[in-house]
Motif scaffolding. Structure first.
Motif, mmCIF file in Angstrom:
data_model
loop_
_atom_site.group_PDB
_atom_site.id
_atom_site.type_symbol
_atom_site.label_atom_id
_atom_site.label_comp_id
_atom_site.label_asym_id
_atom_site.label_seq_id
_atom_site.Cartn_x
_atom_site.Cartn_y
_atom_site.Cartn_z
ATOM 1 N N GLU A 1 35.909 -18.468 -40.217
ATOM 2 C CA GLU A 1 34.701 -18.030 -40.828
ATOM 3 C C GLU A 1 34.438 -16.643 -40.788
ATOM 4 O O GLU A 1 34.237 -15.709 -41.757
ATOM 5 C CB GLU A 1 33.337 -18.693 -40.407
ATOM 6 N N LEU A 2 34.668 -15.941 -39.498
ATOM 7 C CA LEU A 2 34.249 -14.732 -39.264
ATOM 8 C C LEU A 2 35.565 -13.781 -40.033
ATOM 9 O O LEU A 2 35.263 -12.592 -40.562
ATOM 10 C CB LEU A 2 34.241 -14.333 -37.904
ATOM 11 N N ASN A 3 36.630 -14.366 -40.115
ATOM 12 C CA ASN A 3 37.725 -13.692 -40.799
ATOM 13 C C ASN A 3 37.581 -13.571 -42.157
ATOM 14 O O ASN A 3 37.683 -12.488 -42.841
ATOM 15 C CB ASN A 3 39.010 -14.398 -40.505
ATOM 16 N N ARG A 4 37.049 -14.738 -42.726
ATOM 17 C CA ARG A 4 36.852 -14.679 -44.255
ATOM 18 C C ARG A 4 35.632 -13.573 -44.626
ATOM 19 O O ARG A 4 36.037 -12.645 -45.527
ATOM 20 C CB ARG A 4 36.201 -15.894 -45.051
ATOM 21 N N PRO B 1 42.318 -13.448 -47.980
ATOM 22 C CA PRO B 1 42.488 -14.038 -46.761
ATOM 23 C C PRO B 1 44.013 -14.448 -46.345
ATOM 24 O O PRO B 1 44.588 -14.000 -45.363
ATOM 25 C CB PRO B 1 41.666 -15.429 -46.542
ATOM 26 N N ARG B 2 44.654 -15.272 -47.353
ATOM 27 C CA ARG B 2 46.137 -15.577 -46.978
ATOM 28 C C ARG B 2 46.951 -14.039 -46.890
ATOM 29 O O ARG B 2 47.684 -13.846 -46.149
ATOM 30 C CB ARG B 2 46.501 -16.371 -48.131
ATOM 31 N N LEU B 3 46.751 -13.250 -48.016
ATOM 32 C CA LEU B 3 47.496 -12.146 -48.211
ATOM 33 C C LEU B 3 47.397 -11.216 -46.814
ATOM 34 O O LEU B 3 48.607 -10.742 -46.209
ATOM 35 C CB LEU B 3 47.352 -11.270 -49.392
ATOM 36 N N TYR B 4 46.212 -10.928 -46.514
ATOM 37 C CA TYR B 4 46.176 -10.161 -45.075
ATOM 38 C C TYR B 4 46.606 -10.800 -43.812
ATOM 39 O O TYR B 4 47.023 -10.142 -43.212
ATOM 40 C CB TYR B 4 44.420 -10.126 -45.003
ATOM 41 N N HIS B 5 46.467 -12.134 -43.746
ATOM 42 C CA HIS B 5 46.804 -12.663 -42.904
ATOM 43 C C HIS B 5 48.386 -12.656 -42.696
ATOM 44 O O HIS B 5 48.977 -12.429 -41.690
ATOM 45 C CB HIS B 5 46.618 -14.473 -42.924
ATOM 46 N N GLU B 6 48.967 -12.749 -43.836
ATOM 47 C CA GLU B 6 50.600 -12.787 -43.844
ATOM 48 C C GLU B 6 50.992 -11.294 -43.637
ATOM 49 O O GLU B 6 52.098 -10.949 -42.903
ATOM 50 C CB GLU B 6 51.159 -13.012 -45.198
ATOM 51 N N LEU B 7 50.309 -10.378 -44.027
ATOM 52 C CA LEU B 7 50.426 -8.761 -43.699
ATOM 53 C C LEU B 7 50.593 -8.644 -42.264
ATOM 54 O O LEU B 7 51.340 -8.069 -41.409
ATOM 55 C CB LEU B 7 49.443 -8.036 -44.444
#
Ligand code: HEM
Length: 483
Positions: A153-156, A180-186
């Motif tokens: 939640e805090l990440n979103r 959220p997915r793109l930043y996570h993969e980065l």
């Protein structure tokens, strides 16, 4: 005394002791380091002292700890201890020639310089409103009571905040659900293996490159649109959005003053606009530096508050006093939240999002009288240093009063180093603290939280250790409480 002032080879300049134990050739203590670098380094410090060396993935690492050693590292001449050479594995994130891959330290400084005003106090007040709006919007999506993954939640929340404040509303609208997915993969593509080569053909690096390409393409389109736009063509802000409060905003229409606007207005020394790939690389670098790190700091703050619920009534009283119901959250109120500030600082101390900071020795030098041969990787760990009883009394204890009058443990130079120190100290510190405090101001006001599990151990498999997933917590909205 600063790094480089010892003559290597002189009698006072002995090599740092070797980390005891049997290590694999070339790999060194890699398995233990990979599992839990903080436990390994803490145990070694207790056995060997504040400086020791070990091999790691074919590199000679010299680890140093303590405010005096940190001062020598942070203040060292970059021709001797270089952050750029240590962090070159970040090149696939920033892009060629940008950030840590800039040709010279001066060029990297020149790239960062235009961003500083965008993170300065004038803009922070407007960012605070975006932060409040995003935190409220997030909580509004939750049912009256239940369980959430606090980190997710805090990440979103921090994805939306970083995107809107740094890159801008159009980008957020265009890419929102994907981000959220793109930043996570980065972010997941920056790992220990990158020290060997950030171009190894492993799935995490392929995902990182695909994510970067998608983000860069979308930023490129926004840049092209903004460069074509005539004055007065500004797009309307999101309906009811907090962006209406961004600086430069006139009656519902947003004249962008996000970081992208600042970079587009910036000029090189010879008066030309920054090239688009540089603008894109800096923005991606800032998202990388500040988005997930802020979410992780916010998550640890929450875990600590749930473990120490006795602070919650005082925190709520502070909220009532400095941020009266019905008023907007601004930097003035956030600065007056002293207890909340101390709780976030304890999260920074006990669980710093960046646990390892590095420099590459370009010449033979010395730190605290220990020889550091050219080619070594000099390592500092905020996570280890913050548990030194010589610097922080009873260091494993959560104790926000350590920053209050009479103690001020954070004032010791180079003691608290969660945001680095010296010339390369984090430029996003104020933004990050503001964001974490805004998120917890809204959460303290709107929900009661309880731990749903006893663990919340750090996950050292990532570069920025967060509480292990899923970071489940139980909550109940305070508006849903029987009166
Ligand atoms: C909780 C959040 C954050 C943490 C824990 C953090 C931590 C750090 C640390 C430890 C350094 C120093 C690295 C070193 O000396 O090796 C650093 C540098 C930096 N940070 Fe942050 N940071 C955070 C948020 C941000 C944000 C929000 C931004 C920008 C929007 C940002 C931008 C930067 C930049 C550009 C540098 C490099 C400065 C230089 O080399 O001159 N950081 N950060």
């Amino acid at each position: 005394m600063t790094a480089g002032t010892h003559e290597p080879g002189s009698r006072e300049c002995a090599p740092a002791p070797r980390l005891p134990g049997r290590h694999l050739p070339w790999l060194g203590p890699l398995p233990a380091f990979h599992r839990d670098p903080v436990a390994l380094l803490r145990a070694a410090r207790e056995r060997v002292g504040n400086a020791f060396s070990f091999p790691l993935l074919g590199q000679d690492v010299v680890f140093v700890c303590g405010p005096e050693a940190h001062a020598e590292v942070f203040e060292a001449d970059e021709a001797v201890l270089s952050p750029r050479e240590a962090y070159r594995f970040m090149k696939p994130v920033f892009g060629p020639g940008i950030g840590y891959d800039a040709a010279t330290p001066e060029e990297m400084d020149a790239q960062i310089a235009p961003i500083r005003p965008a993170l300065g106090s004038r803009n922070l007040d407007a960012y605070a409103r975006v932060m409040e709006a995003e935190a409220r919007a997030q909580v509004a999506c939750w049912p009256a009571a239940g369980e959430i993954d606090l980190l997710a939640e805090l990440n979103r929340m921090s994805v939306a905040i970083a995107t809107r404040c740094l890159i801008g509303e159009e980008f957020h609208r265009r890419m929102g659900p994907e981000l959220p997915r793109l930043y996570h993969e980065l972010e997941s593509g920056v790992r220990l293996a990158g020290m060997l080569s950030p171009r190894l053909p492993i799935p995490a690096f392929r995902r990182r490159d695909r994510a970067r390409a998608a983000i860069a393409e979308a930023i490129g389109e926004v840049i092209a649109e903004r460069r074509c736009r005539r004055p007065g063509d500004e797009p309307a802000g999101l309906p009811g959005s907090a962006s209406a409060g961004l600086p430069g905003c006139v009656s519902g229409a947003v004249r962008e003053q996000d970081m992208l606007a600042v970079l587009l207005a910036a000029r090189t020394e010879d008066g030309r606009p920054l090239p688009d790939p540089v603008v894109t690389g800096i923005l991606i670098g800032m998202i990388f530096a500040g988005q997930h790190t802020s979410a992780v700091l916010a998550a640890w703050t929450g875990v600590l508050l749930m473990r120490h619920p006795q602070y919650v009534p005082r925190l709520r009283a502070e909220q009532e006093e400095v941020w009266p119901p019905g008023s907007r959250l601004g930097t003035g109120a956030l600065h007056r939240m002293e207890l909340l500030d101390s709780c976030v600082r304890e999260a920074e101390r006990l669980h710093p999002p960046l646990i390892l900071l590095m420099r590459k020795a370009l010449r033979d030098t010395a730190i605290r009288g220990h020889r550091v041969p050219a080619g070594s990787l000099v390592m500092i760990s905020p996570a280890v240093a913050h548990r030194m009883p010589e610097v922080f009394r009873d260091p494993d204890r959560f104790d926000p009063s350590r920053y209050g009058a009479g103690r001020c443990e954070h004032r010791r130079p180079y003691g608290l180093i969660g945001f680095g120190g010296g010339k390369h100290r984090c430029i996003g510190l104020a933004f990050a603290y503001l964001q974490v405090k805004a998120a917890w101001s809204v959460l303290l006001r709107e929900v009661d939280l309880w731990p749903a599990e006893s663990g919340y151990a750090p996950d050292y498999s990532t570069f920025v250790p967060a509480p292990k997933a899923p970071c489940t917590v139980r909550y109940r909205k305070r508006s849903a409480e029987p009166s």
